[in-house]
Design an enzyme around this catalytic site. Structure first.
Site, PDB file in Angstrom:
ATOM      1  N   GLU A  26       0.821  -1.222   0.000  1.00  0.00           N
ATOM      2  CA  GLU A  26       0.000   0.000   0.000  1.00  0.00           C
ATOM      3  C   GLU A  26       0.856   1.274   0.000  1.00  0.00           C
ATOM      4  OE1 GLU A  26      -2.979   1.513  -0.394  1.00  0.00           O
ATOM      5  OE2 GLU A  26      -3.467  -0.463  -1.183  1.00  0.00           O
ATOM      6  N   HIS A  28       3.754   1.805  -1.539  1.00  0.00           N
ATOM      7  CA  HIS A  28       4.129   2.117  -2.919  1.00  0.00           C
ATOM      8  C   HIS A  28       2.926   2.681  -3.683  1.00  0.00           C
ATOM      9  CE1 HIS A  28       7.165  -1.248  -2.216  1.00  0.00           C
ATOM     10  NE2 HIS A  28       7.931  -0.274  -2.612  1.00  0.00           N
ATOM     11  N   GLY A 138       8.960   8.061  -0.476  1.00  0.00           N
ATOM     12  CA  GLY A 138       8.327   7.843   0.821  1.00  0.00           C
ATOM     13  C   GLY A 138       9.225   8.340   1.947  1.00  0.00           C
TER      14      GLY A 138
END
Ligand code: PAF
Length: 272
Positions: A26, A28, A138
């Site tokens: 999730e 990515h 991220g």
């Protein structure tokens, strides 16, 4: 890949890029969705980059499943999945590397020599191949995000770097492809990383500012969980990564903990 990007850019479209090592979760997919919001076309790369792994690290065993990844990326609406072979990225004559000297020194840089040289080098190569106007990273890999931003500034690259908040499982564990290494019992223990971040924020709210005191408490808390071995618990300036002695302003708390054979990282910005 280059021909596609050239054509798309000529048509006036903005390319958003998400570099990954695959085995999507999730976290990515959230980066891909963000890129879709910010750009007209989205390229995702899958490349398990050998030069960012140490000789005793998990390059060979890193989870891979290109077909599953392709299905997931398609569902999110990714336009291109770019997955070059290692021999094409690093032919035998390869000899050029990028080093972001200062930001690569502490934290994971100290524990994984050469890691950020490998990351910066592959990301610059991917930027040159994909030609994106923006790229989404991220924030679980917070140091990586700072290293890439610095490289972009220092080398005058025309790529906007977007940091995306950490995506967590319901119990707080930061999503990571390496979570697949955890046995069910280790998975229970792995919750202690996020819990340690929350504990630190709580202790700071209670007025504890002294870093050695906080560090000792967090290390004790983490080690009380089975299968854990601390790689580092560090409090740093969120921009320079210089260590801090007291939490008097916004401070990055960064953790790296082995849970079984999985080396997990997590972080938060503490607010005094
Ligand atoms: O964060 C990762 O998955 C990797 O370090 C990256 C940015 C794809 C470079 O190999």
């Amino acid at each position: 890949m280059k021909a596609w990007s050239e054509r798309v850019r000529r048509e006036g479209a903005r390319i958003g890029f998400v570099p990954t090592m695959g085995y999507f979760h999730e976290g990515h997919l959230a980066l891909m969705r963000r890129a879709k919001e910010l750009a007209d076309k989205v390229v995702v790369s899958i490349f398990v980059n050998p030069i960012q792994f140490g000789p005793k690290e998990d390059f060979k065993t890193y989870p891979r499943d290109l077909e599953r990844d392709a299905r997931m990326a398609e569902e999110v609406g990714v336009d291109v999945l770019f997955s070059p072979p290692v021999e094409e990225m690093y032919p035998p004559s390869f000899q050029t590397f990028v080093e972001v000297t200062e930001l690569s020194k502490p934290l994971c840089g100290a524990k994984r020599p050469g890691h950020f040289r490998g990351v910066a080098t592959v990301v610059l190569k991917l930027f040159n191949i994909v030609s994106p106007q923006l790229a989404v990273f991220g924030l679980k890999d917070y140091q990586q995000y700072l290293v890439i931003k610095q490289m972009v500034r220092d080398l005058n690259l025309d790529v906007e770097i977007v940091g995306h908040p950490i995506v967590r499982e319901e119990d707080g564990l930061a999503m990571s492809s390496r979570n697949t290494y955890l046995s069910p019992a280790e998975r229970q223990s792995a919750r202690c990383l996020y819990q340690a971040l929350c504990l630190a924020q709580k202790r700071i709210k209670e007025g504890v500012q002294d870093v050695p005191v906080l560090k000792e408490e967090l290390e004790r808390f983490i080690l009380a969980h089975p299968f854990t071995k601390i790689d580092y618990v560090e409090f740093c300036d969120p921009e320079t990564l210089a260590p801090v002695a007291r939490v008097e302003q916004e401070t990055l708390l960064a953790l790296a903990v082995f849970v079984g054979r999985a080396r997990l990282i997590d972080n938060t910005i503490l607010k005094p």
